[in-house]
Design an enzyme around this catalytic site. Structure first.
Site, mmCIF file in Angstrom:
data_model
loop_
_atom_site.group_PDB
_atom_site.id
_atom_site.type_symbol
_atom_site.label_atom_id
_atom_site.label_comp_id
_atom_site.label_asym_id
_atom_site.label_seq_id
_atom_site.Cartn_x
_atom_site.Cartn_y
_atom_site.Cartn_z
ATOM 1 N N ARG A 29 0.436 5.810 -2.202
ATOM 2 C CA ARG A 29 0.207 7.205 -1.640
ATOM 3 C C ARG A 29 -0.014 7.023 -0.022
ATOM 4 O O ARG A 29 0.169 6.114 0.657
ATOM 5 C CB ARG A 29 -1.217 7.471 -2.131
ATOM 6 C CG ARG A 29 -2.035 6.255 -2.034
ATOM 7 C CD ARG A 29 -3.669 6.979 -2.446
ATOM 8 N NE ARG A 29 -3.854 7.106 -3.777
ATOM 9 C CZ ARG A 29 -4.008 6.295 -4.674
ATOM 10 N NH1 ARG A 29 -4.575 5.001 -4.188
ATOM 11 N NH2 ARG A 29 -4.377 6.677 -5.970
ATOM 12 N N GLY A 52 0.968 -1.114 -0.240
ATOM 13 C CA GLY A 52 -0.004 -0.119 -0.017
ATOM 14 C C GLY A 52 0.860 1.318 0.015
ATOM 15 O O GLY A 52 0.638 2.108 0.726
ATOM 16 N N ALA A 53 1.947 1.318 -0.839
ATOM 17 C CA ALA A 53 3.005 2.330 -0.777
ATOM 18 C C ALA A 53 2.748 3.226 -1.824
ATOM 19 O O ALA A 53 3.617 4.219 -1.682
ATOM 20 C CB ALA A 53 4.415 1.758 -1.032
ATOM 21 N N TYR A 76 -14.363 -2.420 9.066
ATOM 22 C CA TYR A 76 -12.824 -1.805 9.151
ATOM 23 C C TYR A 76 -12.418 -1.882 10.386
ATOM 24 O O TYR A 76 -11.583 -2.751 10.580
ATOM 25 C CB TYR A 76 -13.045 -0.302 8.520
ATOM 26 C CG TYR A 76 -11.819 0.313 8.537
ATOM 27 C CD1 TYR A 76 -10.732 0.336 7.684
ATOM 28 C CD2 TYR A 76 -11.429 1.327 9.720
ATOM 29 C CE1 TYR A 76 -9.562 0.852 7.611
ATOM 30 C CE2 TYR A 76 -10.255 2.014 9.839
ATOM 31 C CZ TYR A 76 -9.374 1.744 8.835
ATOM 32 O OH TYR A 76 -8.147 2.478 8.636
ATOM 33 N N ASN A 130 0.949 -2.460 5.161
ATOM 34 C CA ASN A 130 0.005 -1.133 5.368
ATOM 35 C C ASN A 130 -1.234 -0.860 4.311
ATOM 36 O O ASN A 130 -1.979 -0.331 4.588
ATOM 37 C CB ASN A 130 1.026 0.240 4.813
ATOM 38 C CG ASN A 130 0.207 1.427 4.662
ATOM 39 O OD1 ASN A 130 -0.224 1.890 5.825
ATOM 40 N ND2 ASN A 130 -0.049 1.736 3.370
#
Length: 248
Positions: A15, A12-13, A155, A89
């Site tokens: 942004r 998840g890099a 979530y 992430n």
């Protein structure tokens, strides 16, 4: 900090928090392997790291899929021969209430946030066990510890699962000198927060004891610490980075 020339995989890099973590670790001399679903943004990140003298390779793909985990591990070992740090992430959120949440929506959030963390962790463990050392850092959320009406039930549930997985892996892998911790951010300035109305932003800030929204660098700095030798007696912890929004 004892991290130069180590190798980190960051999911998840492309942004937000993930990008900030990637740039932060690269600035310490860590070779990084970045993942995300937007290949164009990953290319921009790779070029930014390399223009600053760092080393970065990209592997696009959905972090909830086993093949993506396999490709990331293979790329890291082929290029660098080791994996020292994993930052899980990659994650998504939805704004649906319980009654609005479909089974498909529920599964999508759980798959990316929790199953993806499990798959990547499991994939790097053989290399870390062989090395006799490793750091796994999971990105959780304040929503894992207290209900949040602006997040779907999936979530908070997924992030609570991440917290438990962090403790379980920390206990199981301690004998291999593998440290597993999590970071639990509260309100952070990201693309998501930029979509807030001024009224909602004011409401959020009012509930934060420090009276400001955090920056992605605040999270990245804690990740950098956990990845360093300075955190070698810390494992199984979920560290709040939320301006006091939730205290424990």
């Amino acid at each position: 900090m004892g991290v130069e020339n180590k190798v980190a995989i960051i999911t998840g890099a492309s942004r937000g928090i993930g990008k900030s973590i990637a740039l932060c670790l690269a600035s310490e001399g860590i070779h990084i392997v970045v993942n995300g679903t937007n290949e164009a943004l990953l290319t921009e990140l790779t070029e930014q790291v390399e223009s600053n003298g760092g080393t970065c390779i990209k592997v696009a793909g959905d972090a909830s899929l086993p093949e993506t985990a396999e490709k990331l591990v293979e790329a890291a070992l082929d290029r660098f021969g080791q994996i020292d740090i994993l930052v899980n992430n990659a994650g998504i959120n939805m704004r649906h209430s319980t009654l609005e949440t479909t089974l498909e929506d529920w599964k999508k959030v759980i798959d990316i946030n929790l199953t993806g963390t499990f798959l990547l962790s499991k994939a790097v463990l053989p290399a870390m066990i062989k090395q006799g050392a490793g750091k796994i850092i999971n990105i959780s959320s304040t929503a894992s510890k207290t209900p949040h009406k602006n997040a779907a039930p999936s979530y908070g549930a997924s992030k609570a699962g991440v917290n438990y997985l962090t403790m379980h892996l920390a206990q199981e892998m301690a004998k291999h000198n593998i440290h597993v911790n999590a970071v639990s951010p509260g309100p952070i300035e990201t693309d998501m927060s930029k979509q807030w109305t001024p009224e909602y932003r004011e409401t959020v800030v009012e509930k934060i004891p420090l009276k400001r929204i955090g920056h992605t660098k605040n999270v990245a700095d804690v990740v950098r610490f956990l990845a360093s030798d300075e955190a070698d007696f810390i494992t199984g912890q979920t560290i709040n980075v939320n301006g006091g929004t939730f205290m424990n």
